[in-house]
Design a protein around this motif. Structure first.
Motif, PDB file in Angstrom:
ATOM      1  N   PRO A 126       0.805  -1.224   0.000  1.00 22.12           N
ATOM      2  CA  PRO A 126       0.000   0.000   0.000  1.00 22.12           C
ATOM      3  C   PRO A 126       0.841   1.278   0.000  1.00 22.12           C
ATOM      4  N   LEU A 127       1.820   1.369   0.882  1.00 18.19           N
ATOM      5  CA  LEU A 127       2.659   2.570   0.945  1.00 18.19           C
ATOM      6  C   LEU A 127       3.562   2.664  -0.280  1.00 18.19           C
ATOM      7  N   LYS A 128       4.107   1.550  -0.709  1.00 20.61           N
ATOM      8  CA  LYS A 128       4.985   1.541  -1.886  1.00 20.61           C
ATOM      9  C   LYS A 128       4.240   2.028  -3.114  1.00 20.61           C
ATOM     10  N   LEU A 129       3.043   1.504  -3.334  1.00 18.31           N
ATOM     11  CA  LEU A 129       2.253   1.900  -4.491  1.00 18.31           C
ATOM     12  C   LEU A 129       1.829   3.362  -4.393  1.00 18.31           C
ATOM     13  N   ASP A 172       0.572   1.494 -16.880  1.00 17.21           N
ATOM     14  CA  ASP A 172      -0.302   0.312 -16.851  1.00 17.21           C
ATOM     15  C   ASP A 172       0.039  -0.594 -15.674  1.00 17.21           C
ATOM     16  N   GLU A 173       1.316  -0.667 -15.331  1.00 14.84           N
ATOM     17  CA  GLU A 173       1.713  -1.474 -14.170  1.00 14.84           C
ATOM     18  C   GLU A 173       1.122  -0.884 -12.891  1.00 14.84           C
ATOM     19  N   ALA A 176      -2.637  -1.618 -12.792  1.00 15.47           N
ATOM     20  CA  ALA A 176      -2.933  -3.017 -12.490  1.00 15.47           C
ATOM     21  C   ALA A 176      -2.711  -3.327 -11.017  1.00 15.47           C
ATOM     22  N   ARG A 177      -1.606  -2.842 -10.467  1.00 18.47           N
ATOM     23  CA  ARG A 177      -1.313  -3.088  -9.053  1.00 18.47           C
ATOM     24  C   ARG A 177      -2.308  -2.368  -8.154  1.00 18.47           C
ATOM     25  N   MET A 178      -2.731  -1.176  -8.583  1.00 20.50           N
ATOM     26  CA  MET A 178      -3.705  -0.430  -7.793  1.00 20.50           C
ATOM     27  C   MET A 178      -5.046  -1.157  -7.731  1.00 20.50           C
ATOM     28  N   SER A 179      -5.486  -1.713  -8.862  1.00 12.22           N
ATOM     29  CA  SER A 179      -6.750  -2.464  -8.886  1.00 12.22           C
ATOM     30  C   SER A 179      -6.650  -3.708  -8.014  1.00 12.22           C
ATOM     31  N   PRO A 240       0.892  -3.111 -22.117  1.00 10.03           N
ATOM     32  CA  PRO A 240       0.143  -3.792 -21.045  1.00 10.03           C
ATOM     33  C   PRO A 240       0.983  -4.867 -20.381  1.00 10.03           C
ATOM     34  N   SER A 241       0.820  -4.998 -19.080  1.00 11.98           N
ATOM     35  CA  SER A 241       1.548  -6.027 -18.340  1.00 11.98           C
ATOM     36  C   SER A 241       0.578  -6.758 -17.436  1.00 11.98           C
ATOM     37  N   PRO A 242       0.817  -8.029 -17.153  1.00 14.59           N
ATOM     38  CA  PRO A 242      -0.103  -8.795 -16.293  1.00 14.59           C
ATOM     39  C   PRO A 242      -0.113  -8.252 -14.882  1.00 14.59           C
ATOM     40  N   THR A 243      -1.233  -8.462 -14.199  1.00 16.42           N
ATOM     41  CA  THR A 243      -1.351  -8.008 -12.832  1.00 16.42           C
ATOM     42  C   THR A 243      -0.391  -8.775 -11.935  1.00 16.42           C
TER      43      THR A 243
END
Length: 249
Positions: A126-129, A172-173, A176-179, A240-243
């Motif tokens: 969470p903090l990193k993102l 996009d990365e 994806a990580r946020m979702s 695009p990159s995978p989640t």
């Protein structure tokens, strides 16, 4: 030849050390007097800085302050803070971001927070993102304002001080990580309600605060998409990159 205290620059200009001259002149100044060039005007004082003042001189080398690199090397900074500390960091960084937007240099606002120097090294997702999203948002803001040329120097500072703004992390990365994080936090919040846990204001509001940060990240990501479509070169879209897994580095 170049004498003692003189320096020859690459363009052929010659700089002379006049420190001793200024010190001698300062001894003759009375209270309220000022030494200035003939071209000085009172309007120049509006953008003047007091040198050697820790609050105003960003280039001051303060021996009482430990450099960020040394803090990380000695592992003084906890890279996996607890929930309460994480929420406090997000609060503080958000306030610093607003101060930067209002015109204060980024080196005197966001980068006074050591976590902004090493967002990729933070352990908690969470903090990193949040930090990565924040710095990428600052980069997009700087590029947009610079390209549009709709600012005065005293209103907005585009000088990043040489610091990195997570340019290597793709849009996009981040999205994806946020979702994935938002989905995980929603699930954790539901499970906590079933167990009757998360008691107390910090524990009760912690997951909700992370969801708020996630929503803010999504809102910022939408703006990146608008800038990428409307202004070529503002925020190029990454492939695009995978989640990724939340446990991935």
């Amino acid at each position: 030849g170049v004498g003692s205290g003189e320096r020859m620059m690459e363009d052929g200009s010659q700089w002379v050390d006049i420190t001793h001259t200024l010190k001698a002149a300062a001894q003759e100044l009375g209270e309220g007097n000022m030494l200035h060039a003939d071209s000085f005007a009172l309007g120049d004082s509006m953008s003047a800085l007091e040198m050697m003042d820790p609050k105003m001189d960003a280039g001051l080398l303060n021996p009482t302050v430990i450099p960020a690199d040394e803090v990380l090397e000695k592992k003084i900074l906890p890279l996996d803070p607890d929930l309460e500390t994480t929420v406090a960091i997000i609060d503080k960084v958000l306030a610093l971001e607003m101060t930067w937007v209002r015109g204060t240099a980024i080196v005197q606002t966001l980068f006074t927070c050591l976590y902004c120097h090493c967002p990729n090294d933070v352990v908690g997702e969470p903090l990193k993102l949040y930090l990565q999203m924040l710095l990428k948002g600052c980069d997009s803001t700087k590029k947009t304002v610079s390209k549009a040329s709709v600012y005065e120097e005293e209103d907005f500072s585009v000088n990043m001080g040489g610091y990195a703004l997570c340019e290597q992390v793709g849009d996009d990365e981040i999205a994806a990580r946020m979702s994935a994080l938002e989905e995980t936090l929603h699930k954790s919040l539901k499970e906590a309600k079933v167990r009757g846990g998360w008691r107390g204001p910090q524990r009760r509001n912690g997951p909700r605060r992370f969801l708020l940060a996630s929503s803010y990240a999504r809102h910022t990501t939408r703006h990146w998409g608008i800038w990428a479509k409307g202004s070529r070169g503002f925020a190029p879209r990454a492939s695009p990159s995978p989640t990724p897994s939340l446990n991935s580095p």
